[in-house]
Design a protein around this motif. Structure first.
Motif, short mmCIF file in Angstrom:
data_model
loop_
_atom_site.label_atom_id
_atom_site.label_comp_id
_atom_site.label_asym_id
_atom_site.label_seq_id
_atom_site.Cartn_x
_atom_site.Cartn_y
_atom_site.Cartn_z
N ASP A 155 0.82 -1.21 0.00
CA ASP A 155 0.00 0.00 0.00
C ASP A 155 0.85 1.26 0.00
O ASP A 155 0.32 2.36 -0.17
N ILE A 156 2.11 1.14 0.23
CA ILE A 156 2.97 2.31 0.39
C ILE A 156 3.54 2.73 -0.96
O ILE A 156 4.17 1.94 -1.66
N ASP A 157 3.29 3.99 -1.31
CA ASP A 157 3.75 4.55 -2.58
C ASP A 157 5.10 5.22 -2.35
O ASP A 157 5.20 6.19 -1.59
N PRO A 158 6.17 4.74 -3.02
CA PRO A 158 7.49 5.34 -2.80
C PRO A 158 7.60 6.77 -3.33
O PRO A 158 8.58 7.47 -3.04
N ASP A 159 6.60 7.22 -4.08
CA ASP A 159 6.62 8.59 -4.59
C ASP A 159 6.35 9.63 -3.50
O ASP A 159 6.57 10.82 -3.72
N ALA A 160 5.86 9.20 -2.35
CA ALA A 160 5.60 10.12 -1.25
C ALA A 160 6.91 10.46 -0.54
O ALA A 160 7.51 9.61 0.10
N LYS A 161 7.35 11.72 -0.69
CA LYS A 161 8.64 12.14 -0.14
C LYS A 161 8.46 13.41 0.71
O LYS A 161 8.34 14.51 0.16
N PRO A 162 8.43 13.24 2.02
CA PRO A 162 8.29 14.42 2.90
C PRO A 162 9.40 15.42 2.66
O PRO A 162 10.56 15.06 2.45
N GLY A 163 9.05 16.71 2.66
CA GLY A 163 10.03 17.76 2.42
C GLY A 163 10.28 18.02 0.95
O GLY A 163 10.89 19.03 0.59
N VAL A 164 9.79 17.10 0.11
CA VAL A 164 9.95 17.27 -1.33
C VAL A 164 8.59 17.51 -1.98
O VAL A 164 8.37 18.53 -2.64
N ASN A 165 7.69 16.56 -1.78
CA ASN A 165 6.35 16.71 -2.37
C ASN A 165 5.22 16.40 -1.39
O ASN A 165 4.07 16.25 -1.80
N LEU A 166 5.55 16.30 -0.10
CA LEU A 166 4.55 15.98 0.91
C LEU A 166 4.85 16.77 2.19
O LEU A 166 5.98 16.74 2.69
N ASP A 167 3.85 17.46 2.71
CA ASP A 167 3.99 18.23 3.95
C ASP A 167 3.61 17.35 5.13
O ASP A 167 2.46 17.31 5.57
N TRP A 217 8.95 10.84 9.87
CA TRP A 217 8.20 10.22 8.77
C TRP A 217 8.14 8.71 8.92
O TRP A 217 9.15 8.04 9.16
N GLU A 218 6.95 8.19 8.82
CA GLU A 218 6.71 6.75 8.86
C GLU A 218 5.62 6.43 7.85
O GLU A 218 4.45 6.79 8.06
N PRO A 219 5.98 5.83 6.71
CA PRO A 219 4.99 5.62 5.64
C PRO A 219 3.71 4.94 6.09
O PRO A 219 2.63 5.30 5.62
N ALA A 220 3.80 3.98 7.02
CA ALA A 220 2.60 3.27 7.46
C ALA A 220 1.59 4.22 8.09
O ALA A 220 0.38 4.04 7.94
N ARG A 221 2.08 5.22 8.81
CA ARG A 221 1.15 6.16 9.45
C ARG A 221 0.39 6.97 8.41
O ARG A 221 -0.78 7.30 8.61
N PHE A 222 1.03 7.30 7.33
CA PHE A 222 0.38 8.08 6.28
C PHE A 222 -0.58 7.22 5.46
O PHE A 222 -1.71 7.61 5.20
N PHE A 223 -0.13 6.04 5.07
CA PHE A 223 -0.93 5.21 4.18
C PHE A 223 -1.90 4.27 4.91
O PHE A 223 -2.81 3.73 4.30
N ALA A 224 -1.68 4.07 6.20
CA ALA A 224 -2.55 3.18 6.98
C ALA A 224 -2.91 3.84 8.30
O ALA A 224 -2.82 3.24 9.36
N PHE A 225 -3.37 5.09 8.24
CA PHE A 225 -3.61 5.87 9.46
C PHE A 225 -4.63 5.24 10.38
O PHE A 225 -4.62 5.48 11.59
#
Length: 422
Positions: free
Chosen positions: A202-214, A231-239
Motif C-alpha cells: 500500500d505504500i507509494d514510494p513517490d511520497a517524499k516528505p520535504g519534497v512533495n509531501l507536507d 516520517w513513517e509511511p505506514a502512518r500516512f498510508f494506513a492511518f
C-alpha cells in the motif's frame, strides 16, 4: 414602537438583521454551489467522482477547489476536476467561490477543518467519524459552532439516506414493536481491507516528505492535533491502525451501523458503555495499535441496550435487528420485516416494510446540497453525530482502560462507571 420598550425594539431589529444576513446564503433552485474537497485520497476521490457525476446529470454543483498535502494526489485531483489546487485548507476559507467544504482527511483533522469552515461561513460535508474519538470536546465544539453560525453539516454515513430508517422510526413511535429492549448490528470482513492492513504494497514510494509531501501539516502537531513524529509511511498510508489518527474498526465501521439505530429508535446519549476485543490475527500483531476484533454494549437510560460487533477475520455476519416487547424488527429483504411475538400479541401476520428510497453516496450528497439551499439540517446531522461519537468515545475508553464508562447527561461528561451493590 407603540407599547414596545427600547430593549424589545433593539432585540427585534437584531433578529431581523440576522435573518437578512442568513438569507444572503440561501441558494435559489438553479444557483450553483461551489464545493472544495479537502483530502484527495480514496474517499476523497469517491466524493470527487460523485460530484462530477451529479454535475453531469444537471445538479447545479461545481468542484471549485481541491486540497491535499501530497502533491501527487493534489495534481491528479486538479487535473480531473479543473479545480484550483491548494496544499493548505486555510487557503479556501476566504475564497468566495467556495460555498461548502467536503472533509475527507484522517479523523484527527475533522473537527478543526469543520469548525474553521463553519466560522468562515461555509457549509460542511464531513466524512465519518464526525470527530476524532479521544475527546468529547470535539463533537461539543462542532455542534456549538454549527448552532451559532447557522451552518449545515452532513456526516458521511451515506447509509442514512436509506428511507427505511425514517419509515421504521414512525412505526416504532406508533408502538408497533412495543417497549424497546435490545438491538444488534455487526460488520464482519475478511481479506485485505485497503490500507488498514498497513501492508507494504500500500505504500507509494513517490511520497517524499520535504519534497512533495507536507508531513508536519498532515500530523497537525503545530495545532495540537497529534504528536510530532518522524516520517513513517505506514502512518500516512494506513492511518486507521493508529490511535493518534483514528479509532480503527470502532470509528470506521460503527458510525455506519450505530447512527441508523440511534435515529430509528429516537435515542440520544448513552448511559453506560462496555467494550472488549483485541488483536487476534497474527499478521496484525506488532503492526496494529487498534484491535482487529471489537465489540461494544451501549446501554441507554430507559433502554434499550445495543450490541455492536466488528471482526476482521471472518465475514459471517449477524442480522441487524431491534427487539421489542411485542415484536422483533429485522432489517432484511426489501427493507424491514416486523415479526410479532405471538406468545404476547397472538397469531397476527408479520409486516413487511418496503423502502421507498435506497442509500448511496450520490443520494447522500443530494440531501446535503438540498439542505444547503433550504437551510434545513440533513439526515446525518451534527447532533446525531454527537450522540454517536459519545458512545464510540466511551467504547474505546472502556477497551483501553478495562472498565465500563458512564455518561453524566447533566454535565455531558464521561467517567468510569461506579460500582453498585447488588
Amino acid at each position: 414602537m407603540k407599547g414596545q420598550t427600547r430593549r424589545e425594539f433593539l432585540k427585534q431589529a437584531a433578529t431581523l438583521a440576522s435573518v437578512a444576513i442568513l438569507s444572503k446564503s440561501v441558494f435559489g433552485a438553479n444557483e450553483r454551489i461551489g464545493v472544495a474537497v479537502v483530502g484527495c485520497g480514496g474517499m476523497g476521490n469517491a466524493h470527487i467522482n460523485t460530484l462530477l457525476s451529479l454535475s453531469q446529470k444537471g445538479e447545479p454543483v461545481d468542484i471549485v477547489a481541491v486540497c491535499d498535502v501530497w502533491q501527487k494526489r493534489l495534481d491528479a485531483a486538479a487535473q480531473r476536476t479543473g479545480a484550483k489546487p491548494v496544499s493548505d485548507y486555510r487557503q479556501i476559507l476566504d475564497d468566495k467561490s467556495v460555498d461548502a467544504v467536503c472533509i475527507a482527511t484522517p479523523d484527527h483533522w475533522h473537527t478543526k477543518i469543520a469548525v474553521d469552515a463553519m466560522e468562515a461561513g461555509k457549509d460542511v460535508y464531513c466524512e465519518k467519524p464526525m470527530t476524532h474519538w479521544k475527546s468529547l470536546d470535539e463533537p461539543k465544539r462542532t455542534v456549538s459552532t454549527l448552532n451559532r453560525t447557522k451552518r449545515v453539516l452532513q456526516v458521511g454515513t451515506q447509509g442514512m439516506s436509506d428511507s427505511i430508517w425514517e419509515q421504521v422510526a414512525e412505526l416504532i413511535k406508533a408502538g408497533e414493536i412495543g417497549t424497546l429492549i435490545q438491538a444488534q448490528a455487526g460488520d464482519m470482513r475478511t481479506g485485505h481491507w485497503g490500507v488498514l492492513c498497513g501492508c507494504e504494497r500500500d505504500i507509494d514510494p513517490d511520497a517524499k516528505p520535504g519534497v512533495n509531501l507536507d508531513w508536519d501539516m498532515w500530523l497537525g502537531w503545530k495545532f495540537g492535533l497529534a504528536p510530532r513524529r518522524p516520517w513513517e509511511p505506514a502512518r500516512f498510508f494506513a492511518f486507521r491502525i493508529f490511535w493518534d489518527y483514528s479509532g480503527g474498526l470502532a470509528t470506521d465501521w460503527f458510525p455506519h451501523i450505530l447512527t441508523p439505530l440511534v435515529r430509528t429508535m429516537g435515542l440520544k446519549f448513552p448511559k453506560r458503555v462496555t467494550a472488549s476485543g483485541g488483536l487476534y490475527l497474527p499478521e496484525h500483531k506488532g503492526r496494529w495499535e487498534v484491535p482487529d476484533i471489537f465489540q461494544m454494549v451501549v446501554e441507554y437510560p430507559e433502554g434499550p441496550s445495543i450490541h455492536l460487533m466488528a471482526c476482521m477475520g471472518n465475514n459471517w455476519g449477524v442480522p441487524m435487528l431491534i427487539r421489542g416487547s411485542k415484536a422483533t424488527l429485522v432489517f432484511e429483504g426489501p427493507g424491514a420485516v416486523i415479526y410479532p411475538q405471538r406468545e404476547i400479541v397472538g397469531d397476527i401476520p408479520r409486516k413487511e416494510v418496503q423502502r421507498v428510497r435506497g442509500a448511496s453516496l450520490e443520494e447522500h450528497w443530494c440531501d446535503f446540497l438540498n439542505c444547503v439551499r433550504t437551510r434545513e439540517q440533513p439526515r446525518s446531522n451534527a447532533q446525531l453525530g454527537y450522540y454517536v461519537m459519545t458512545a464510540i468515545h466511551m467504547g474505546i475508553r472502556s477497551f483501553l482502560e478495562g472498565r465500563a464508562m458512564e455518561f453524566d447527561e447533566r454535565t455531558e461528561m464521561v467517567r468510569p462507571a461506579r460500582l453498585t451493590k447488588v
